[in-house]
Design a protein around this motif. Sequence first.
Motif, PDB file in Angstrom:
ATOM      1  N   HIS A  78      -3.679  13.444  -0.268  1.00 46.01           N
ATOM      2  CA  HIS A  78      -2.899  12.244  -0.449  1.00 46.01           C
ATOM      3  C   HIS A  78      -3.715  11.391  -1.551  1.00 46.01           C
ATOM      4  CE1 HIS A  78      -1.444  12.137   4.197  1.00 46.01           C
ATOM      5  NE2 HIS A  78      -1.151  13.313   3.517  1.00 46.01           N
ATOM      6  N   VAL A 123       0.910  -1.236   0.049  1.00 45.25           N
ATOM      7  CA  VAL A 123       0.189   0.075  -0.044  1.00 45.25           C
ATOM      8  C   VAL A 123       0.677   1.088   0.055  1.00 45.25           C
ATOM      9  CG1 VAL A 123      -1.683   1.352   1.313  1.00 45.25           C
ATOM     10  CG2 VAL A 123      -1.868  -1.168   1.132  1.00 45.25           C
ATOM     11  N   ARG A 124       0.838   2.265  -1.019  1.00 44.66           N
ATOM     12  CA  ARG A 124       1.721   3.173  -1.132  1.00 44.66           C
ATOM     13  C   ARG A 124       0.738   4.318  -1.189  1.00 44.66           C
ATOM     14  NH1 ARG A 124       4.608   7.353  -1.804  1.00 44.66           N
ATOM     15  NH2 ARG A 124       6.147   7.613  -3.555  1.00 44.66           N
ATOM     16  N   ILE A 125       0.999   5.294  -0.100  1.00 42.78           N
ATOM     17  CA  ILE A 125       0.396   6.458   0.145  1.00 42.78           C
ATOM     18  C   ILE A 125       1.303   7.649  -0.450  1.00 42.78           C
ATOM     19  CG2 ILE A 125      -0.507   8.214   1.691  1.00 42.78           C
ATOM     20  CD1 ILE A 125      -2.032   5.534   1.778  1.00 42.78           C
ATOM     21  N   HIS A 175      -7.742  13.139   2.719  1.00 45.33           N
ATOM     22  CA  HIS A 175      -7.265  11.859   3.495  1.00 45.33           C
ATOM     23  C   HIS A 175      -7.961  10.521   3.740  1.00 45.33           C
ATOM     24  CE1 HIS A 175      -7.020  14.327   6.893  1.00 45.33           C
ATOM     25  NE2 HIS A 175      -7.188  13.361   7.410  1.00 45.33           N
ATOM     26  N   ALA A 176      -9.214  10.642   3.239  1.00 49.51           N
ATOM     27  CA  ALA A 176     -10.103   9.601   3.844  1.00 49.51           C
ATOM     28  C   ALA A 176     -10.656   8.984   2.729  1.00 49.51           C
ATOM     29  CB  ALA A 176     -11.282  10.315   5.007  1.00 49.51           C
ATOM     30  N   PHE A 177     -10.744   7.627   2.592  1.00 46.47           N
ATOM     31  CA  PHE A 177     -10.984   6.776   1.277  1.00 46.47           C
ATOM     32  C   PHE A 177     -11.930   5.647   1.821  1.00 46.47           C
ATOM     33  CE2 PHE A 177      -6.859   8.665   1.266  1.00 46.47           C
ATOM     34  CZ  PHE A 177      -6.809   9.260  -0.047  1.00 46.47           C
ATOM     35  N   VAL A 178     -12.687   5.333   0.655  1.00 46.12           N
ATOM     36  CA  VAL A 178     -13.524   4.267   1.074  1.00 46.12           C
ATOM     37  C   VAL A 178     -13.521   3.135  -0.340  1.00 46.12           C
ATOM     38  CG1 VAL A 178     -15.417   5.351  -0.253  1.00 46.12           C
ATOM     39  CG2 VAL A 178     -15.883   3.365   1.295  1.00 46.12           C
ATOM     40  N   ARG A 179     -13.095   1.956   0.089  1.00 50.20           N
ATOM     41  CA  ARG A 179     -12.840   0.999  -1.039  1.00 50.20           C
ATOM     42  C   ARG A 179     -13.985   1.008  -1.963  1.00 50.20           C
ATOM     43  NH1 ARG A 179      -9.177  -4.650  -0.266  1.00 50.20           N
ATOM     44  NH2 ARG A 179      -9.997  -5.729  -1.959  1.00 50.20           N
ATOM     45  N   ILE A 197      -3.711   7.171  -2.692  1.00 45.33           N
ATOM     46  CA  ILE A 197      -3.533   5.769  -2.191  1.00 45.33           C
ATOM     47  C   ILE A 197      -3.517   4.796  -3.201  1.00 45.33           C
ATOM     48  CG2 ILE A 197      -6.110   5.484  -1.798  1.00 45.33           C
ATOM     49  CD1 ILE A 197      -5.190   3.429   0.599  1.00 45.33           C
ATOM     50  N   TRP A 253      -9.689   2.691  -4.732  1.00 46.60           N
ATOM     51  CA  TRP A 253     -10.433   3.385  -3.667  1.00 46.60           C
ATOM     52  C   TRP A 253     -10.931   4.649  -4.202  1.00 46.60           C
ATOM     53  CZ3 TRP A 253     -10.013   1.995   1.564  1.00 46.60           C
ATOM     54  CH2 TRP A 253      -9.315   0.686   1.966  1.00 46.60           C
ATOM     55  N   ARG A 295       1.899  11.495  -0.303  1.00 45.12           N
ATOM     56  CA  ARG A 295       1.511  12.442   0.666  1.00 45.12           C
ATOM     57  C   ARG A 295       2.414  13.677   0.511  1.00 45.12           C
ATOM     58  NH1 ARG A 295       1.503   9.613   6.060  1.00 45.12           N
ATOM     59  NH2 ARG A 295       1.151  11.581   7.021  1.00 45.12           N
TER      60      ARG A 295
END
Lengths: 304, 304, 304, 304
Positions: free
Chosen positions: A27, A18-20, A118-122, A29, A106, A22
């Motif tokens: 961000h 998993v690569r962020i 910076h908040a994600f949902v798959r 993902i 995502w 930033r």
Amino acid sequence: MSIVLGPNQYGKAENRVVRITRDTARHEITDLNVSTSLRGDFADAHVTGDQSKILPTDTQKNTAFAYAKKHGVSSPEDYALALAGRFLDATPAATSARIEVEQYAWDRIPVGESGHDHAFVRRGGDTRTTVVTLERGAEGAAPTPHVISGLKDLVVLKSTGSEFKGYLRDEYTTLAEADDRILATSLVARWRHTSTDVDWNKTYDSVRDTLLELFATTYSRALQETLHLMGQAVLERHPDIAEIRFSAPNKHHFLVDFSAFPDVDNHGEVFIAADRPYGLIEATVLRDDAPAAPEAWLATPGFC
Amino acid sequence: MSIVLGPNQYGKAENRVVRITRDTARHEITDLNVSTSLRGDFADAHVTGDQSKILPTDTQKNTAFAYAKKHGVSSPEDYALALAGRFLDATPAATSARIEVEQYAWDRIPVGESGHDHAFVRRGGDTRTTVVTLERGAEGAAPTPHVISGLKDLVVLKSTGSEFKGYLRDEYTTLAEADDRILATSLVARWRHTSTDVDWNKTYDSVRDTLLELFATTYSRALQETLHLMGQAVLERHPDIAEIRFSAPNKHHFLVDFSAFPDVDNHGEVFIAADRPYGLIEATVLRDDAPAAPEAWLATPGFC
Amino acid sequence: MSIVLGPNQYGKAENRVVRITRDTARHEITDLNVSTSLRGDFADAHVTGDQSKILPTDTQKNTAFAYAKKHGVSSPEDYALALAGRFLDATPAATSARIEVEQYAWDRIPVGESGHDHAFVRRGGDTRTTVVTLERGAEGAAPTPHVISGLKDLVVLKSTGSEFKGYLRDEYTTLAEADDRILATSLVARWRHTSTDVDWNKTYDSVRDTLLELFATTYSRALQETLHLMGQAVLERHPDIAEIRFSAPNKHHFLVDFSAFPDVDNHGEVFIAADRPYGLIEATVLRDDAPAAPEAWLATPGFC
Amino acid sequence: MSIVLGPNQYGKAENRVVRITRDTARHEITDLNVSTSLRGDFADAHVTGDQSKILPTDTQKNTAFAYAKKHGVSSPEDYALALAGRFLDATPAATSARIEVEQYAWDRIPVGESGHDHAFVRRGGDTRTTVVTLERGAEGAAPTPHVISGLKDLVVLKSTGSEFKGYLRDEYTTLAEADDRILATSLVARWRHTSTDVDWNKTYDSVRDTLLELFATTYSRALQETLHLMGQAVLERHPDIAEIRFSAPNKHHFLVDFSAFPDVDNHGEVFIAADRPYGLIEATVLRDDAPAAPEAWLATPGFC
């Protein structure tokens, strides 16, 4: 006669990288499942137990993670090519490296106008895939890349516009012909590029859109015909794609029989979705002048 | 002392009901997994083998499919209430009926301006759920409904804005405090309504939006705190919801250690997504004046 | 009215603990999946984000592994009791600790007369389980243990000696009565002990043998009756077991209809094993003088 | 250049065929998962939608069930050969038929001296497999059979007698050499026969025993070496087996680090069983004079 070592490969499967990104407050993902493997002259490890030519699978794992930072992941194809190149450099006995990547999508959580920073949902649904095989060239020559892009678990369904009739019959045939049925599949598709000078993300989106569009807009006399139309359109629109392969389980939806019930009828409205058994259709659509590339497909399951 | 039958229930699990609405050329699809069960005075079936009070699970299956047509599925909650009522009517010995439904979302395939009329792609991601329990009332009285709505497999992640520190330490503690970490979970949430006079679909969307919004926009000192904020907001915005329960596996993302490698660093950029073990947080948020409803939660796994 | 925290628990799920005993050249292997959780006064963590009473799930994991050595695993029950005791000691705010264990069986690879000393093959089939809950006592008093032993995925089938008839009928009933059918299930059973002065391994073997014996040797008028006979025998033979709970999916085997085929008949000989839907029977058999123990069953899914 | 149909096949996957032999009161159970597929000149179905050469997958399903009675299942190999022959007879356009079978083992429930007559418990553990491909011969000639027998999910572990050292190192290598480690895998093996005049069941048992014996009794310097020794022994003992292929995921068991804990040490005694990533070793052992048989392996996944 003697007993000898045949084809073999080894590597580290299912590295969950998993690569962020930033660099700014916004961000990104990138969520990958990376499997690496090496082929070559590794007979010593098998026959005498001598590991001196073996780059351990643990090191392959470390490299997969390190390259997510060092090289970055602009696309799974580009990342896999870089990683494969590294493995050929690091492992003199290897004659080819194979990198398989799955990418999980995502979305930003929809807050404000453009989604959260910076908040994600798959996303769920289908998964993007790639299989890159890099073959070492002759002394001094560049290696030969093979890039297969693809997707899996693309579940599509049409509630009309599909028939199945006129088939061969024998004494074990009980199936009734269908003028109007549900057609559904959970599609696996893989397409082979003849170049690496490709905008991987744009091409991926275009192929996926084409598959969906053709599935939706064409009449189906069998899943075979539908797959062929989908494959044809992909090749017509993408000159650098030499072939596309499909593995398509028929997700059967059987009309439920209400004839014994009072006051309930069923004109193509209520179905039971069945699990097993299922029809399984596999097919390739290709350019008749495309050179075959068996190396590209080695060890890639699910296709005839 | 004697050995006796205790609590029991029986039914048909995982009926895969697919309902196509085709009154016009623009079809709709509703894709359900329906599990039914009955409780009541079924001791004869257990103790003496007498089945005369037993509505077979096969009949329950037939009814689940028939009601998808006869009653229709405007929402899983409404359909489940109707089905439960039918089972109480048809089974005199039953004192309650429990219907559990999962709903899988589909999107129209994006062709033209408003999507295709009869071709769909499965959305993936989280699944909508409901558990309806209908208790038979006293002679002549209406049955008492319990409606729990919910979702599962909502996978969310925030790449910053999360810490974990100041915790209790003992001699087996090795965890380092984290000022900035990835927080991720695959959320299961279930919320209990105190009314059935509810716009089920609208309320579902609103609760799901609230859960996502609070996850995204609040700072997290622990998954526990985040769940509590999510639950609090749901209850504040929905007066008819008495309680909400969460089961939240911590999907660990561990920062990969690049310290031994040349030329690669890792400032919160590359993580390994781990499978097992995982932290598992379960919690309820409720109104302190809400009467408890243990019947509503019977046989619903995954919550403390 | 205000919005408050309700029941909650937290812990580390699915620690895959493998313990090799190697005091002599003849090794032993114990293969466990251990899930821990704590309940108690953890409101601060939820409401204000203060973690000072929280023993991290990471520490719970470390302790689970350390105790496999320090205490050892003579049985999953004994190990779980020790681990739960440790967590109550280490976590003042905890009022109870719950430890769930699955144990996977291995056999020695059959080489020589008594099997190989250090090479094993995993047995497969059913899994032994336990759920131990330890409640903190009043000041100075010992904690109260609850021990549930069990098994899951015990797949059994009888090819005759089973009927299903005389059931309630309504207008959606289409099932034909069966005088002779296949009865099969994938059994989950959990039984609660009233003592901890138990030879856990011997008792486990005895209960498992009893379940198999009764399934095999009794005629079945319904899966309910069979489960009841199995439960009754377990309680009759084991005075320290207060209750046993079953969750039994009916693994349907449907006789295949060959009536349209030439030269093939089917007198109970060829079946299709179906996946979904499936009947699901859940039942408890208990002593009528056994005090209930709801704490023992909290958060244990799969039972009514 | 034009766009054309390439390799393709179709069939019915995962027919769950259960055959009870009940000629006497002592029943036998044979539990199979059967997947069929046909290859040949089916271009019309793909290109023009004409199904007249297509034997429907539904008919293939019917035939698989009918042949479990009509031909019987003395072994999966024998049954698959008969079924493949039938499909070539029934489908003039087919040039080859491929039948894949998995067989799940059951034991009699141990009651009395020789086990119960009609009550069984599923064994679990590894699954027996076969892949039979029957190629149509020239006009008037018999078809050519290819028989691959195998097993999957054979989980084996040795708690000592395994090392891994002396491997290639680069700047991403962090793995420490191991003098004494756990070696474990979940083995998939497939072996190709050069004859059909084989006692399939006896040979299967012999190969499985050989695999287990060699795994147990040989020292391992790498999983590669162990696989090679296993394969060599199989070929030495079975002259009619031309090659054997392995796919062996390394089921990693990592020694848990207790160095920070008081009073607990770990001399190869406590391990964590890891899920992902995992090493994956694939290798073939063959006779150097055995003609290759690519047709036999077409569409069989999991091997390099």
